[in-house]
Design a protein around this motif. Sequence first.
Motif, PDB file in Angstrom:
ATOM      1  N   ARG A  78      65.953 -43.593   3.207  1.00 46.10           N
ATOM      2  CA  ARG A  78      66.280 -42.367   3.956  1.00 46.10           C
ATOM      3  C   ARG A  78      65.082 -41.876   4.769  1.00 46.10           C
ATOM      4  O   ARG A  78      65.251 -41.277   5.833  1.00 46.10           O
ATOM      5  CB  ARG A  78      66.742 -41.272   2.997  1.00 46.10           C
ATOM      6  CG  ARG A  78      68.111 -41.513   2.359  1.00 46.10           C
ATOM      7  CD  ARG A  78      68.515 -40.321   1.500  1.00 46.10           C
ATOM      8  NE  ARG A  78      69.747 -40.534   0.770  1.00 46.10           N
ATOM      9  CZ  ARG A  78      70.972 -40.352   1.275  1.00 46.10           C
ATOM     10  NH1 ARG A  78      71.108 -39.972   2.523  1.00 46.10           N
ATOM     11  NH2 ARG A  78      72.043 -40.562   0.523  1.00 46.10           N
ATOM     12  N   ASP A 125      76.315 -41.263   2.195  1.00 44.08           N
ATOM     13  CA  ASP A 125      76.858 -40.150   2.987  1.00 44.08           C
ATOM     14  C   ASP A 125      78.160 -40.556   3.669  1.00 44.08           C
ATOM     15  O   ASP A 125      78.991 -39.712   3.993  1.00 44.08           O
ATOM     16  CB  ASP A 125      75.841 -39.735   4.062  1.00 44.08           C
ATOM     17  CG  ASP A 125      74.521 -39.292   3.467  1.00 44.08           C
ATOM     18  OD1 ASP A 125      74.502 -38.277   2.745  1.00 44.08           O
ATOM     19  OD2 ASP A 125      73.514 -39.983   3.706  1.00 44.08           O
ATOM     20  N   GLU A 126      78.304 -41.850   3.883  1.00 42.32           N
ATOM     21  CA  GLU A 126      79.497 -42.383   4.553  1.00 42.32           C
ATOM     22  C   GLU A 126      79.841 -43.720   3.913  1.00 42.32           C
ATOM     23  O   GLU A 126      78.951 -44.546   3.676  1.00 42.32           O
ATOM     24  CB  GLU A 126      79.193 -42.572   6.043  1.00 42.32           C
ATOM     25  CG  GLU A 126      80.311 -43.163   6.868  1.00 42.32           C
ATOM     26  CD  GLU A 126      79.877 -43.404   8.309  1.00 42.32           C
ATOM     27  OE1 GLU A 126      80.519 -44.252   8.960  1.00 42.32           O
ATOM     28  OE2 GLU A 126      78.912 -42.768   8.763  1.00 42.32           O
ATOM     29  N   PHE A 148      70.573 -47.612   6.543  1.00 41.77           N
ATOM     30  CA  PHE A 148      69.923 -46.312   6.693  1.00 41.77           C
ATOM     31  C   PHE A 148      69.755 -45.990   8.173  1.00 41.77           C
ATOM     32  O   PHE A 148      69.295 -46.824   8.950  1.00 41.77           O
ATOM     33  CB  PHE A 148      68.542 -46.331   6.027  1.00 41.77           C
ATOM     34  CG  PHE A 148      68.574 -46.701   4.568  1.00 41.77           C
ATOM     35  CD1 PHE A 148      68.806 -45.733   3.608  1.00 41.77           C
ATOM     36  CD2 PHE A 148      68.387 -48.015   4.165  1.00 41.77           C
ATOM     37  CE1 PHE A 148      68.840 -46.062   2.259  1.00 41.77           C
ATOM     38  CE2 PHE A 148      68.419 -48.362   2.816  1.00 41.77           C
ATOM     39  CZ  PHE A 148      68.648 -47.376   1.866  1.00 41.77           C
ATOM     40  N   ASN A 175      68.706 -42.426  10.548  1.00 41.07           N
ATOM     41  CA  ASN A 175      68.407 -41.001  10.723  1.00 41.07           C
ATOM     42  C   ASN A 175      68.579 -40.211   9.429  1.00 41.07           C
ATOM     43  O   ASN A 175      69.139 -39.106   9.423  1.00 41.07           O
ATOM     44  CB  ASN A 175      69.296 -40.401  11.819  1.00 41.07           C
ATOM     45  CG  ASN A 175      69.078 -41.062  13.167  1.00 41.07           C
ATOM     46  OD1 ASN A 175      67.952 -41.390  13.526  1.00 41.07           O
ATOM     47  ND2 ASN A 175      70.156 -41.270  13.910  1.00 41.07           N
ATOM     48  N   ARG A 219      70.432 -40.785   6.969  1.00 34.91           N
ATOM     49  CA  ARG A 219      71.749 -40.898   6.356  1.00 34.91           C
ATOM     50  C   ARG A 219      71.967 -42.320   5.834  1.00 34.91           C
ATOM     51  O   ARG A 219      71.334 -43.266   6.283  1.00 34.91           O
ATOM     52  CB  ARG A 219      72.853 -40.534   7.361  1.00 34.91           C
ATOM     53  CG  ARG A 219      72.869 -39.056   7.704  1.00 34.91           C
ATOM     54  CD  ARG A 219      73.949 -38.733   8.738  1.00 34.91           C
ATOM     55  NE  ARG A 219      75.290 -39.074   8.279  1.00 34.91           N
ATOM     56  CZ  ARG A 219      76.016 -38.327   7.465  1.00 34.91           C
ATOM     57  NH1 ARG A 219      75.533 -37.186   6.995  1.00 34.91           N
ATOM     58  NH2 ARG A 219      77.236 -38.705   7.115  1.00 34.91           N
ATOM     59  N   ARG A 232      74.847 -45.235   4.985  1.00 33.89           N
ATOM     60  CA  ARG A 232      76.191 -45.769   5.117  1.00 33.89           C
ATOM     61  C   ARG A 232      76.375 -46.914   4.132  1.00 33.89           C
ATOM     62  O   ARG A 232      75.516 -47.789   4.010  1.00 33.89           O
ATOM     63  CB  ARG A 232      76.447 -46.275   6.543  1.00 33.89           C
ATOM     64  CG  ARG A 232      76.514 -45.172   7.580  1.00 33.89           C
ATOM     65  CD  ARG A 232      76.951 -45.694   8.931  1.00 33.89           C
ATOM     66  NE  ARG A 232      75.894 -46.443   9.603  1.00 33.89           N
ATOM     67  CZ  ARG A 232      75.927 -47.727   9.857  1.00 33.89           C
ATOM     68  NH1 ARG A 232      76.975 -48.457   9.472  1.00 33.89           N
ATOM     69  NH2 ARG A 232      74.938 -48.333  10.476  1.00 33.89           N
TER      70      ARG A 232
END
Length: 268
Positions: A53, A75-76, A92, A94, A96, A98
């Motif tokens: 992150r 996060d997603e 990874f 920004n 966030r 996924r």
Amino acid sequence: MTIQAGVSGHPIAHSLSPLIHTTWIEAAGLDARYVAHGAESAEAFAALLDRGRAGELRGLNVTAPYKEQAFAAADEVSDAARLVGSANLLVFENGRLRADSTDGYGLMNALAEQAPALDVAGRSVVILGAGGAARAAAGALALAGAQVRIVNRSRDRAERLAADLGPAVAIAEGSTAFSGAVLIVNALSVRPDLDVGLLDVGTVVMDMTYRPLETPLLARARARGLIGVDGLAMLIGQARPSFEAIFGRAAPATDVRERVLARLGDAA
């Protein structure tokens, strides 16, 4: 700037992912590194995700026992990861995270490569096991239209898997579990006790294990004249979409299987 990526799990020293991805990195001429990251505890794995992150990593493949933790931390999440409740790929961006699951893609890719005539749509398939590998296999095969039967020593775990994945997945027991099946997938971490004489002529047998490449199950199946699909094809197959997601380009055509076979000490 050198792109940093890798694979994490425990244990991790045996992983072939660094060899596979480094082969593609070299063939593509990328300024990148892909290495194994040991994480001996859930806390250590969480700390590794924090590094991602913070921008230290572009992507991370995940193996046992952290696939569910990876999924929960994201996060997603992709539809494939949501279907199986775990993730073997993290990207990874920004700050966030996924998450995706490419294990099912790897399984279907292996079948297409080594059993190209197989069509599972509307047909019965059997999966031995009910753990994470079995869950990914069941999800991918159900999405392909197969009627999936789970054979597992622990009925409770099999029932949870069937309940999570819906009506295309059912529990089967006894020798009749294999009747009419066009595909048998071994997703057990231990050697299965399966009499290949129970299988119909034309049944495809896949073993997710790739150490050894020619497992006793595959040897027995091939001796009976059945088509065998090895776990190395699945390993390389699941790595391809991971490479693309992490490095932003398709894995180049190169002799990656031959290099892995040389590492394993098996003949091509």
